[in-house]
Motif scaffolding. Structure first.
Motif, PDB file in Angstrom:
ATOM      1  N   ALA A  15      47.424  43.319  40.630  1.00 22.94           N
ATOM      2  CA  ALA A  15      46.018  42.943  40.452  1.00 22.94           C
ATOM      3  C   ALA A  15      45.197  43.300  41.688  1.00 22.94           C
ATOM      4  CB  ALA A  15      45.912  41.452  40.138  1.00 22.94           C
ATOM      5  N   SER A  21      41.845  40.997  37.718  1.00 22.30           N
ATOM      6  CA  SER A  21      42.481  39.684  37.753  1.00 22.30           C
ATOM      7  C   SER A  21      43.940  39.793  37.305  1.00 22.30           C
ATOM      8  CB  SER A  21      41.745  38.709  36.842  1.00 22.30           C
ATOM      9  OG  SER A  21      41.956  39.060  35.487  1.00 22.30           O
ATOM     10  N   SER A  22      44.713  38.797  37.636  1.00 25.51           N
ATOM     11  CA  SER A  22      46.107  38.740  37.190  1.00 25.51           C
ATOM     12  C   SER A  22      46.189  38.705  35.672  1.00 25.51           C
ATOM     13  CB  SER A  22      46.807  37.508  37.767  1.00 25.51           C
ATOM     14  OG  SER A  22      46.914  37.611  39.165  1.00 25.51           O
ATOM     15  N   MET A  23      45.244  38.013  35.032  1.00 22.73           N
ATOM     16  CA  MET A  23      45.226  37.940  33.574  1.00 22.73           C
ATOM     17  C   MET A  23      45.067  39.328  32.965  1.00 22.73           C
ATOM     18  SD  MET A  23      45.725  36.158  30.960  1.00 22.73           S
ATOM     19  CE  MET A  23      45.849  34.578  31.762  1.00 22.73           C
ATOM     20  N   THR A  24      44.259  40.166  33.579  1.00 27.23           N
ATOM     21  CA  THR A  24      44.091  41.537  33.080  1.00 27.23           C
ATOM     22  C   THR A  24      45.408  42.295  33.152  1.00 27.23           C
ATOM     23  OG1 THR A  24      41.760  41.578  33.697  1.00 27.23           O
ATOM     24  CG2 THR A  24      42.850  43.712  33.429  1.00 27.23           C
ATOM     25  N   TYR A  26      48.423  40.973  33.041  1.00 27.62           N
ATOM     26  CA  TYR A  26      49.266  40.436  31.961  1.00 27.62           C
ATOM     27  C   TYR A  26      48.869  41.034  30.611  1.00 27.62           C
ATOM     28  CZ  TYR A  26      51.375  36.881  34.979  1.00 27.62           C
ATOM     29  OH  TYR A  26      52.085  36.236  35.959  1.00 27.62           O
ATOM     30  N   ARG A  27      47.575  41.192  30.377  1.00 30.50           N
ATOM     31  CA  ARG A  27      47.114  41.786  29.111  1.00 30.50           C
ATOM     32  C   ARG A  27      47.569  43.234  28.980  1.00 30.50           C
ATOM     33  NH1 ARG A  27      41.576  39.172  30.166  1.00 30.50           N
ATOM     34  NH2 ARG A  27      41.798  37.172  29.126  1.00 30.50           N
ATOM     35  N   LYS A  30      51.272  43.151  28.139  1.00 28.55           N
ATOM     36  CA  LYS A  30      51.500  42.715  26.759  1.00 28.55           C
ATOM     37  C   LYS A  30      51.107  43.789  25.750  1.00 28.55           C
ATOM     38  CE  LYS A  30      50.644  39.155  23.419  1.00 28.55           C
ATOM     39  NZ  LYS A  30      50.703  37.785  23.175  1.00 28.55           N
ATOM     40  N   SER A  42      58.960  35.800  35.416  1.00 30.84           N
ATOM     41  CA  SER A  42      57.853  36.617  35.902  1.00 30.84           C
ATOM     42  C   SER A  42      58.091  38.091  35.598  1.00 30.84           C
ATOM     43  CB  SER A  42      57.674  36.407  37.413  1.00 30.84           C
ATOM     44  OG  SER A  42      58.844  36.795  38.092  1.00 30.84           O
TER      45      SER A  42
END
Length: 65
Positions: A15, A21-24, A26-27, A30, A42
């Motif tokens: 990130a 962001s970290s969420m991005t 992860y997306r 996925k 992790s």
């Protein structure tokens, strides 16, 4: 000649490199857009995979000049 091993990065490190962001991250993992290995609970991503994603996601330079 010794072969260089790939360095694994955490989601937070990826990130920071990608300035998202970290969420991005992860997306992207996925969705299958960014390759990652699951280590326990992790993820780890190789530097090569990050570089490859950035190169593929970058717009092509304008060659009309």
């Amino acid at each position: 000649m010794a072969q260089q091993r790939a360095r694994f990065l955490t989601v937070a490190e990826v990130a920071d490199i990608m300035r998202v962001s970290s969420m991005t991250v992860y997306r992207l993992i996925k969705a299958g857009d960014l390759r990652a290995a699951r280590v326990g609970k992790s993820y780890r991503v190789t530097e090569d995979d990050v570089d490859r994603y950035i190169a593929e996601a970058s717009p092509a330079p304008d060659r009309r000049r």
